[in-house]
Scaffold this active site. Structure first.
Site, PDB file in Angstrom:
ATOM      1  N   ASP A   1      -4.140  -5.030   0.796  1.00  0.00           N
ATOM      2  CA  ASP A   1      -4.465  -4.416   2.083  1.00  0.00           C
ATOM      3  C   ASP A   1      -5.900  -4.815   2.408  1.00  0.00           C
ATOM      4  O   ASP A   1      -6.846  -4.283   1.838  1.00  0.00           O
ATOM      5  CB  ASP A   1      -4.314  -2.897   1.976  1.00  0.00           C
ATOM      6  CG  ASP A   1      -4.673  -2.175   3.269  1.00  0.00           C
ATOM      7  OD1 ASP A   1      -5.116  -2.840   4.231  1.00  0.00           O
ATOM      8  OD2 ASP A   1      -4.532  -0.937   3.309  1.00  0.00           O
TER       9      ASP A   1
ATOM     10  N   ASP B   1      -1.902  -6.251   5.941  1.00  0.00           N
ATOM     11  CA  ASP B   1      -1.594  -6.596   4.550  1.00  0.00           C
ATOM     12  C   ASP B   1      -1.316  -8.096   4.491  1.00  0.00           C
ATOM     13  O   ASP B   1      -0.421  -8.593   5.181  1.00  0.00           O
ATOM     14  CB  ASP B   1      -0.378  -5.805   4.077  1.00  0.00           C
ATOM     15  CG  ASP B   1      -0.596  -4.299   4.222  1.00  0.00           C
ATOM     16  OD1 ASP B   1      -1.170  -3.707   3.303  1.00  0.00           O
ATOM     17  OD2 ASP B   1      -0.203  -3.741   5.274  1.00  0.00           O
TER      18      ASP B   1
ATOM     19  N   ASN C   1      -7.274  -4.487   5.414  1.00  0.00           N
ATOM     20  CA  ASN C   1      -7.824  -3.679   6.510  1.00  0.00           C
ATOM     21  C   ASN C   1      -8.491  -4.554   7.570  1.00  0.00           C
ATOM     22  O   ASN C   1      -9.565  -4.233   8.090  1.00  0.00           O
ATOM     23  CB  ASN C   1      -8.798  -2.629   5.968  1.00  0.00           C
ATOM     24  CG  ASN C   1      -8.095  -1.330   5.606  1.00  0.00           C
ATOM     25  OD1 ASN C   1      -7.233  -0.847   6.343  1.00  0.00           O
ATOM     26  ND2 ASN C   1      -8.440  -0.766   4.457  1.00  0.00           N
TER      27      ASN C   1
ATOM     28  N   ASN D   1       0.876  -1.168   0.000  1.00  0.00           N
ATOM     29  CA  ASN D   1       0.000   0.000   0.000  1.00  0.00           C
ATOM     30  C   ASN D   1       0.913   1.216   0.000  1.00  0.00           C
ATOM     31  O   ASN D   1       1.522   1.555   1.016  1.00  0.00           O
ATOM     32  CB  ASN D   1      -0.920   0.000   1.225  1.00  0.00           C
ATOM     33  CG  ASN D   1      -1.853   1.193   1.261  1.00  0.00           C
ATOM     34  OD1 ASN D   1      -1.481   2.297   0.884  1.00  0.00           O
ATOM     35  ND2 ASN D   1      -3.074   0.983   1.738  1.00  0.00           N
TER      36      ASN D   1
ATOM     37  N   GLU E   1      -3.914   1.982  -2.897  1.00  0.00           N
ATOM     38  CA  GLU E   1      -3.992   3.419  -2.602  1.00  0.00           C
ATOM     39  C   GLU E   1      -3.108   4.236  -3.536  1.00  0.00           C
ATOM     40  O   GLU E   1      -2.268   5.027  -3.098  1.00  0.00           O
ATOM     41  CB  GLU E   1      -3.664   3.710  -1.130  1.00  0.00           C
ATOM     42  CG  GLU E   1      -4.861   3.564  -0.208  1.00  0.00           C
ATOM     43  CD  GLU E   1      -4.717   4.347   1.082  1.00  0.00           C
ATOM     44  OE1 GLU E   1      -5.255   5.467   1.154  1.00  0.00           O
ATOM     45  OE2 GLU E   1      -4.079   3.826   2.019  1.00  0.00           O
TER      46      GLU E   1
ATOM     47  N   ASP F   1       2.874   4.565   5.189  1.00  0.00           N
ATOM     48  CA  ASP F   1       2.730   4.028   6.541  1.00  0.00           C
ATOM     49  C   ASP F   1       2.629   2.501   6.535  1.00  0.00           C
ATOM     50  O   ASP F   1       2.544   1.872   7.590  1.00  0.00           O
ATOM     51  CB  ASP F   1       1.535   4.655   7.278  1.00  0.00           C
ATOM     52  CG  ASP F   1       0.309   4.840   6.402  1.00  0.00           C
ATOM     53  OD1 ASP F   1       0.281   4.301   5.281  1.00  0.00           O
ATOM     54  OD2 ASP F   1      -0.631   5.537   6.840  1.00  0.00           O
ATOM     55  N   HIS F   2       2.632   1.891   5.357  1.00  0.00           N
ATOM     56  CA  HIS F   2       2.713   0.433   5.210  1.00  0.00           C
ATOM     57  C   HIS F   2       4.126   0.049   4.775  1.00  0.00           C
ATOM     58  O   HIS F   2       4.856   0.866   4.195  1.00  0.00           O
ATOM     59  CB  HIS F   2       1.748  -0.065   4.136  1.00  0.00           C
ATOM     60  CG  HIS F   2       0.311   0.128   4.447  1.00  0.00           C
ATOM     61  ND1 HIS F   2      -0.561  -0.911   4.714  1.00  0.00           N
ATOM     62  CD2 HIS F   2      -0.449   1.255   4.503  1.00  0.00           C
ATOM     63  CE1 HIS F   2      -1.771  -0.442   4.922  1.00  0.00           C
ATOM     64  NE2 HIS F   2      -1.733   0.878   4.804  1.00  0.00           N
TER      65      HIS F   2
END
Length: 258
Positions: free
Chosen positions: A147, A218, A149, A7, A34, A247-248
């Site tokens: 991802d 993930d 989530n 991501n 994203e 941030d991943h």
């Protein structure tokens, strides 16, 4: 064959980090999420110059998924889910690469919960699970990477007691994840690292990365025919620490040759 999911949290803004990681690790296939870029703003030339063919499903400002393949172009088989609850959102792309069918996904976040966004997350997950069942029935070797989530268990989240009301850790979502894997999919990272603390996401706030206060959201799921070929899995954690990084962190598996 190394297959990764990443991501990127904005493919153009994070492009230097993505290109550095590709050059360093040279994965064979990468699923990106994203993108946060419309179809005509994907950095196709830079990706091609790095040695990768690409397909992508963009969306202005939000969402967006892509698949990269080293030295070739993925053979696209689908973009968007069958019976997608909201086809305007770019969340799924699927292609064949080197004899493996790969689905790249960006499952909705779902917050705030309860509410319409959480209902959409559940609906999307239901359609994704139905499509996954069809993929299994096809008999093809399949990887579902992206991802999700979802933190499936308490071992997948730092201080799980703080997340009990969050859409990423809600009982309904965790149950949905396990209904999916119960079809016969193997959660590759957890299968090879059953007892390790392993995260794929660290918030930008409160020094989460430095404190290793992360989440494992993930995932790469492999079909039964690929399980014997699964030989390694991991997270390129150091990428999260690079300047202007997502941030991943990239998460990957390695499959032995057929």
């Amino acid at each position: 064959m190394r297959i990764a999911t990443f991501n990127v949290n904005g493919v153009n803004g994070r492009l230097p980090v993505l290109l550095e990681w590709l050059a360093t690790t040279q994965p064979d296939v990468v699923c990106l999420q994203e993108l946060k870029a419309p179809q005509d703003k994907f950095p196709a030339q830079a990706i091609e110059d790095a040695g990768y063919g690409a397909i992508w499903h963009g969306q202005k400002s939000w969402n967006g998924v892509a698949m990269l393949a080293r030295g070739t172009v993925p053979v696209e088989t689908r973009r968007g889910l069958p019976n997608d609850p909201d086809p305007a959102q770019s969340r799924y792309i699927e292609a064949a690469v080197n004899g493996v069918l790969i689905g790249g996904l960006y499952l909705p976040n779902g917050n705030p919960r309860p509410g319409p966004k959480f209902d959409y997350k559940l609906a999307w997950f239901e359609q994704f699970t139905a499509h996954a069942a069809d993929l299994l029935a096809s008999g093809a070797p399949v990887v579902l990477a992206g991802d999700y989530n979802v933190m499936p268990t308490e071992a997948d989240v730092y201080k799980p007691e703080r997340w009990t009301e969050d859409a990423l850790f809600a009982p309904e979502i965790r149950e949905a994840f396990f209904r999916l894997t119960a079809q016969g999919w193997t959660d590759a990272l957890r299968a090879l690292h059953p007892d390790e603390t392993i995260y794929t996401f660290w918030d930008y706030f409160r020094n989460a990365y430095e404190r290793n206060a992360g989440l494992r959201i993930d995932h790469l799921l492999v079909s039964p025919s690929l399980r014997p070929r699964l030989k390694a899995a991991g997270v390129d954690r150091s990428v999260r620490g690079l300047p202007k990084s997502s941030d991943h962190a990239p998460t990957w598996i390695e499959l032995a040759d057929a």
